[in-house]
Design a protein around this motif. Structure first.
Motif, PDB file in Angstrom:
ATOM      1  N   MET A 121      -4.905  50.008  36.454  1.00 24.71           N
ATOM      2  CA  MET A 121      -5.420  51.194  36.514  1.00 24.71           C
ATOM      3  C   MET A 121      -6.772  51.176  37.614  1.00 24.71           C
ATOM      4  N   ILE A 122      -7.002  52.395  38.200  1.00 27.39           N
ATOM      5  CA  ILE A 122      -8.234  52.276  39.166  1.00 27.39           C
ATOM      6  C   ILE A 122      -9.191  53.287  38.525  1.00 27.39           C
ATOM      7  N   PHE A 123     -10.401  52.782  38.195  1.00 23.30           N
ATOM      8  CA  PHE A 123     -11.217  53.873  37.352  1.00 23.30           C
ATOM      9  C   PHE A 123     -12.582  54.535  38.349  1.00 23.30           C
ATOM     10  N   GLN A 124     -12.953  55.612  37.782  1.00 22.50           N
ATOM     11  CA  GLN A 124     -13.718  56.346  38.728  1.00 22.50           C
ATOM     12  C   GLN A 124     -15.131  55.621  38.991  1.00 22.50           C
ATOM     13  N   ASP A 125     -15.277  54.790  38.151  1.00 24.08           N
ATOM     14  CA  ASP A 125     -16.708  53.615  38.650  1.00 24.08           C
ATOM     15  C   ASP A 125     -16.014  52.376  38.943  1.00 24.08           C
ATOM     16  N   PRO A 126     -16.048  51.821  40.224  1.00 22.23           N
ATOM     17  CA  PRO A 126     -15.575  50.673  40.362  1.00 22.23           C
ATOM     18  C   PRO A 126     -16.188  49.414  39.595  1.00 22.23           C
ATOM     19  N   MET A 127     -17.429  49.734  39.032  1.00 22.88           N
ATOM     20  CA  MET A 127     -18.016  48.487  38.399  1.00 22.88           C
ATOM     21  C   MET A 127     -17.634  48.648  37.042  1.00 22.88           C
ATOM     22  N   MET A 128     -16.351  49.405  36.448  1.00 20.79           N
ATOM     23  CA  MET A 128     -15.508  48.975  35.331  1.00 20.79           C
ATOM     24  C   MET A 128     -14.619  48.044  35.610  1.00 20.79           C
ATOM     25  N   THR A 129     -14.182  47.929  36.737  1.00 24.31           N
ATOM     26  CA  THR A 129     -13.095  46.917  37.295  1.00 24.31           C
ATOM     27  C   THR A 129     -14.092  45.637  37.805  1.00 24.31           C
ATOM     28  N   LEU A 130     -14.924  45.636  38.477  1.00 17.04           N
ATOM     29  CA  LEU A 130     -15.672  44.539  39.356  1.00 17.04           C
ATOM     30  C   LEU A 130     -16.746  43.993  38.257  1.00 17.04           C
ATOM     31  N   ASN A 131     -16.826  42.635  38.211  1.00 21.43           N
ATOM     32  CA  ASN A 131     -17.815  41.954  37.385  1.00 21.43           C
ATOM     33  C   ASN A 131     -19.017  41.729  38.306  1.00 21.43           C
ATOM     34  N   PRO A 132     -20.445  42.144  37.919  1.00 18.34           N
ATOM     35  CA  PRO A 132     -21.551  42.042  38.929  1.00 18.34           C
ATOM     36  C   PRO A 132     -21.942  40.596  39.072  1.00 18.34           C
ATOM     37  N   VAL A 133     -21.408  39.683  38.448  1.00 20.65           N
ATOM     38  CA  VAL A 133     -22.352  38.154  38.727  1.00 20.65           C
ATOM     39  C   VAL A 133     -21.147  37.715  39.088  1.00 20.65           C
ATOM     40  N   LEU A 134     -19.952  37.820  39.617  1.00 22.69           N
ATOM     41  CA  LEU A 134     -19.098  37.168  40.313  1.00 22.69           C
ATOM     42  C   LEU A 134     -18.567  37.659  41.690  1.00 22.69           C
ATOM     43  N   ARG A 135     -18.456  36.528  42.650  1.00 23.54           N
ATOM     44  CA  ARG A 135     -18.018  37.008  43.958  1.00 23.54           C
ATOM     45  C   ARG A 135     -16.761  37.678  43.916  1.00 23.54           C
ATOM     46  N   ILE A 136     -16.457  38.413  45.055  1.00 18.74           N
ATOM     47  CA  ILE A 136     -15.282  39.226  44.889  1.00 18.74           C
ATOM     48  C   ILE A 136     -14.079  38.215  44.987  1.00 18.74           C
ATOM     49  N   GLU A 137     -14.172  37.302  45.762  1.00 19.38           N
ATOM     50  CA  GLU A 137     -13.015  36.268  45.889  1.00 19.38           C
ATOM     51  C   GLU A 137     -12.640  35.597  44.688  1.00 19.38           C
ATOM     52  N   THR A 138     -13.658  35.264  43.711  1.00 17.67           N
ATOM     53  CA  THR A 138     -13.385  34.749  42.612  1.00 17.67           C
ATOM     54  C   THR A 138     -12.655  35.913  41.709  1.00 17.67           C
ATOM     55  N   GLN A 139     -13.290  37.001  41.877  1.00 19.66           N
ATOM     56  CA  GLN A 139     -12.456  38.073  40.729  1.00 19.66           C
ATOM     57  C   GLN A 139     -11.007  38.325  41.383  1.00 19.66           C
ATOM     58  N   MET A 140     -10.651  38.352  42.369  1.00 15.86           N
ATOM     59  CA  MET A 140      -9.276  38.756  43.028  1.00 15.86           C
ATOM     60  C   MET A 140      -8.529  37.515  42.825  1.00 15.86           C
ATOM     61  N   ILE A 141      -8.889  36.299  42.991  1.00 13.82           N
ATOM     62  CA  ILE A 141      -8.219  35.032  43.001  1.00 13.82           C
ATOM     63  C   ILE A 141      -7.769  35.027  41.581  1.00 13.82           C
ATOM     64  N   GLU A 142      -8.603  35.084  40.466  1.00 13.99           N
ATOM     65  CA  GLU A 142      -8.577  35.205  39.121  1.00 13.99           C
ATOM     66  C   GLU A 142      -7.309  36.148  38.725  1.00 13.99           C
ATOM     67  N   ALA A 143      -7.247  37.461  39.277  1.00 11.95           N
ATOM     68  CA  ALA A 143      -6.566  38.608  38.897  1.00 11.95           C
ATOM     69  C   ALA A 143      -4.994  38.155  39.401  1.00 11.95           C
ATOM     70  N   ILE A 144      -5.054  37.160  40.428  1.00 14.75           N
ATOM     71  CA  ILE A 144      -3.613  36.674  40.817  1.00 14.75           C
ATOM     72  C   ILE A 144      -3.179  35.835  39.972  1.00 14.75           C
ATOM     73  N   GLN A 145      -4.091  34.812  39.566  1.00 18.18           N
ATOM     74  CA  GLN A 145      -3.436  33.538  39.049  1.00 18.18           C
ATOM     75  C   GLN A 145      -3.438  33.929  37.604  1.00 18.18           C
ATOM     76  N   ALA A 146      -3.759  35.064  36.910  1.00 25.48           N
ATOM     77  CA  ALA A 146      -3.726  35.393  35.672  1.00 25.48           C
ATOM     78  C   ALA A 146      -2.143  35.806  35.326  1.00 25.48           C
ATOM     79  N   HIS A 147      -1.534  36.067  36.453  1.00 26.70           N
ATOM     80  CA  HIS A 147      -0.123  36.879  36.244  1.00 26.70           C
ATOM     81  C   HIS A 147       0.978  35.762  37.076  1.00 26.70           C
ATOM     82  N   GLU A 148       0.326  35.157  37.983  1.00 24.52           N
ATOM     83  CA  GLU A 148       1.465  34.286  38.937  1.00 24.52           C
ATOM     84  C   GLU A 148       0.846  32.879  39.125  1.00 24.52           C
TER      85      GLU A 148
END
Length: 353
Positions: free
Chosen positions: A95-122
């Motif tokens: 899901m893509i929310f209207q407010d991107p901050m509902m997806t992004l954690n403000p205290v983590l770098r973008i790379e940390t969040q994207m890498i975790e999103a991949i490794q959580a499923h693969e």
């Protein structure tokens, strides 16, 4: 053969409040094919966002799905246990929310969040996940993606954050995505860029998408199919170009005519009279009847959503009927036709691109 990725049949999502039962989604049936975008359109309170939340199992108490079916390819989602839904979310659906901050954690770098999103499923290495994250940012038009991966969300602009949220949604090549008005808060230039990128990503990856919006001018050029919702029900569906060119439901016509166009300079903007009825007090009558110029005594009963077989407003018979992938259907006792124009000007408006 066109593959149906998502199929919704008679979905009913109700909220059980102290004031009564709110029938937010009241018998919705939709389908989306692989690589296609369905535009789900309606004013605030029509039930379109709750439809999206229902698909992903994100409806909280006091709301719950009380009936119907939601199938993602070969999987029935209604009644699926929460652990299984969590495994599907972010993997096979997102899901893509209207407010991107509902997806992004403000205290983590973008790379940390994207890498975790991949490794959580693969099960992939961090290096491979980092490479996919970088390529994902490049796909949505973010310049210098290696540098952006090192940023925190607050260091990015609103449009850049929304692009990151879109990139995260597509990271694991999902079968299906719900986009809930993700460009509403952005300026027109950034909005058009993101629309083009989302459309290209769906075409290239084969991901099916429902794009939820109140703005017909957005989905007119984005979506393959449009479904118009009013008071918890779908009132009209069909190929996007045909719905915009030849609306059959009076509500759809009103939405289109309320969009400003170049030919309307100096004229009053059309306004649908009245307000949406309370979903707590829906009766047996057509919920749009009190606002409709064409109402008659037969409108005391809610019409069914039936195939539209009558061409209207100069449309060809093929346009009215639609094709096998995008059939036309309308929920109205008095669907509009060329012989029944509205009394206050042209029925269709030129939508801004």
């Amino acid at each position: 053969m066109t593959e149906t990725v998502l199929s919704i049949d008679n979905l009913q999502t109700h909220f059980f409040t102290r004031g009564g039962v709110v029938k937010a989604v009241n018998g919705v049936s939709l389908s989306v094919n692989r690589g296609e975008i369905l535009g789900l359109v309606g004013e605030s309170g029509s039930g379109k966002s709750i439809t999206g939340f229902s698909i992903l199992g994100l409806v909280d108490e006091p709301g719950r799905i009380v009936g119907g079916s939601i199938r993602l390819l070969d999987r029935e989602l209604v009644g699926l246990p929460d652990p299984e839904l969590r495994r599907l979310r972010g993997g096979r659906m997102a899901m893509i929310f209207q407010d991107p901050m509902m997806t992004l954690n403000p205290v983590l770098r973008i790379e940390t969040q994207m890498i975790e999103a991949i490794q959580a499923h693969e099960k992939v290495s961090r290096k491979e996940a980092w490479t996919r994250a970088r390529d994902g940012l490049a796909q949505v038009g973010i310049p210098s993606p290696e540098e952006r991966l090192k940023c925190y969300p607050h260091e990015l602009s609103g449009g850049m954050r929304q692009r990151v949220a879109i990139a995260i949604a597509f990271l694991n090549r999902p079968d299906f995505i719900v986009a809930d008005e993700p460009t509403t808060a952005l300026d027109v230039t950034i909005q058009s860029q993101i629309l083009a990128e989302a459309q290209k990503l769906c075409r290239d990856s084969g991901t099916a998408m429902i794009w939820i919006t109140h703005d017909l001018s957005v989905v007119a050029g984005l979506a393959d199919t449009i479904a118009v919702m009013y008071a918890g029900r779908v009132v009209e569906t069909g190929a996007a170009a045909e719905v915009v060119a030849a609306p059959r439901h009076p509500y759809t016509s009103g939405l289109i005519r309320s969009v400003p166009g170049e030919h309307m300079t100096g004229k009053r903007l059309f306004q649908i009279p009245g307000m949406t009825p309370s979903l707590l007090r829906l009766g047996a009558e057509c919920p749009f009847s009190e606002r409709c110029f064409a109402r008659t005594p037969v409108c005391a009963q809610v019409p069914d959503l039936v195939p539209d077989l009558v061409p209207g407003h100069g449309a060809t018979e093929e346009a009215a009927i639609g094709d096998n992938r995008h059939p036309r259907a309308v929920r109205c006792h008095h669907p509009l036709s060329a012989a029944e124009p509205l009394p206050t000007g042209p029925l269709s408006a030129e939508l801004p691109s």
